[in-house]
Write a protein that holds these residues in place. Structure first.
Motif, PDB file in Angstrom:
ATOM      1  N   PHE A   1       0.830  -1.206   0.000  1.00 18.04           N
ATOM      2  CA  PHE A   1       0.000   0.000   0.000  1.00 18.04           C
ATOM      3  C   PHE A   1       0.865   1.257   0.000  1.00 18.04           C
ATOM      4  O   PHE A   1       0.570   2.220  -0.704  1.00 18.04           O
ATOM      5  N   LEU A   2       1.932   1.239   0.783  1.00 15.62           N
ATOM      6  CA  LEU A   2       2.769   2.434   0.903  1.00 15.62           C
ATOM      7  C   LEU A   2       3.728   2.617  -0.269  1.00 15.62           C
ATOM      8  O   LEU A   2       4.047   3.750  -0.638  1.00 15.62           O
ATOM      9  N   THR A   3       4.194   1.521  -0.858  1.00 12.92           N
ATOM     10  CA  THR A   3       5.198   1.643  -1.927  1.00 12.92           C
ATOM     11  C   THR A   3       4.666   1.255  -3.298  1.00 12.92           C
ATOM     12  O   THR A   3       5.392   1.368  -4.283  1.00 12.92           O
ATOM     13  N   HIS A   4       3.434   0.771  -3.348  1.00 22.45           N
ATOM     14  CA  HIS A   4       2.767   0.404  -4.588  1.00 22.45           C
ATOM     15  C   HIS A   4       3.481  -0.765  -5.256  1.00 22.45           C
ATOM     16  O   HIS A   4       3.704  -1.777  -4.597  1.00 22.45           O
ATOM     17  N   PHE A   5       3.852  -0.666  -6.519  1.00 24.51           N
ATOM     18  CA  PHE A   5       4.413  -1.817  -7.220  1.00 24.51           C
ATOM     19  C   PHE A   5       5.823  -2.206  -6.791  1.00 24.51           C
ATOM     20  O   PHE A   5       6.142  -3.389  -6.827  1.00 24.51           O
ATOM     21  N   PRO A   6       6.698  -1.307  -6.366  1.00 24.49           N
ATOM     22  CA  PRO A   6       7.988  -1.805  -5.849  1.00 24.49           C
ATOM     23  C   PRO A   6       7.812  -2.743  -4.651  1.00 24.49           C
ATOM     24  O   PRO A   6       8.527  -3.744  -4.532  1.00 24.49           O
ATOM     25  N   GLY A   7       6.848  -2.467  -3.797  1.00 24.03           N
ATOM     26  CA  GLY A   7       6.573  -3.370  -2.677  1.00 24.03           C
ATOM     27  C   GLY A   7       6.043  -4.706  -3.151  1.00 24.03           C
ATOM     28  O   GLY A   7       6.398  -5.763  -2.620  1.00 24.03           O
ATOM     29  N   TYR A   8       5.192  -4.690  -4.176  1.00 19.29           N
ATOM     30  CA  TYR A   8       4.669  -5.938  -4.729  1.00 19.29           C
ATOM     31  C   TYR A   8       5.784  -6.749  -5.383  1.00 19.29           C
ATOM     32  O   TYR A   8       5.846  -7.970  -5.232  1.00 19.29           O
ATOM     33  N   LEU A   9       6.679  -6.077  -6.088  1.00 24.09           N
ATOM     34  CA  LEU A   9       7.801  -6.781  -6.702  1.00 24.09           C
ATOM     35  C   LEU A   9       8.704  -7.388  -5.631  1.00 24.09           C
ATOM     36  O   LEU A   9       9.262  -8.476  -5.820  1.00 24.09           O
TER      37      LEU A   9
END
Length: 72
Positions: A48-56
């Motif tokens: 939620f906080l970092t968007h796609f970098p967090g998902y990656l």
């Protein structure tokens, strides 16, 4: 009159965030052993906080766990 409708870029960002959170839930459901609820909260808040970098980062973590598990 239609001030409550978000602009197109805002809507696209919102939809991609929802997609990233949905994919995070799918990825966490497939991890074995099933993570504790605190791990779920940590990963969801990171995405939620970092968007796609967090998902990656989650995808990399899941791939590492699968690779390590296959070697054991």
């Amino acid at each position: 009159m239609l001030d409550f409708i978000p602009a197109a870029p805002d809507l696209i960002l919102l939809l991609t965030l929802v997609l990233a959170l949905y994919l995070t839930v799918i990825e966490l459901r497939e991890l074995e052993p099933r993570p504790h609820w605190k791990w779920w909260g940590w990963w969801l808040s990171l995405v939620f906080l970092t968007h796609f970098p967090g998902y990656l980062g989650l995808r990399g973590y899941a791939a590492y766990r699968r690779w390590h598990r296959a070697r054991a």
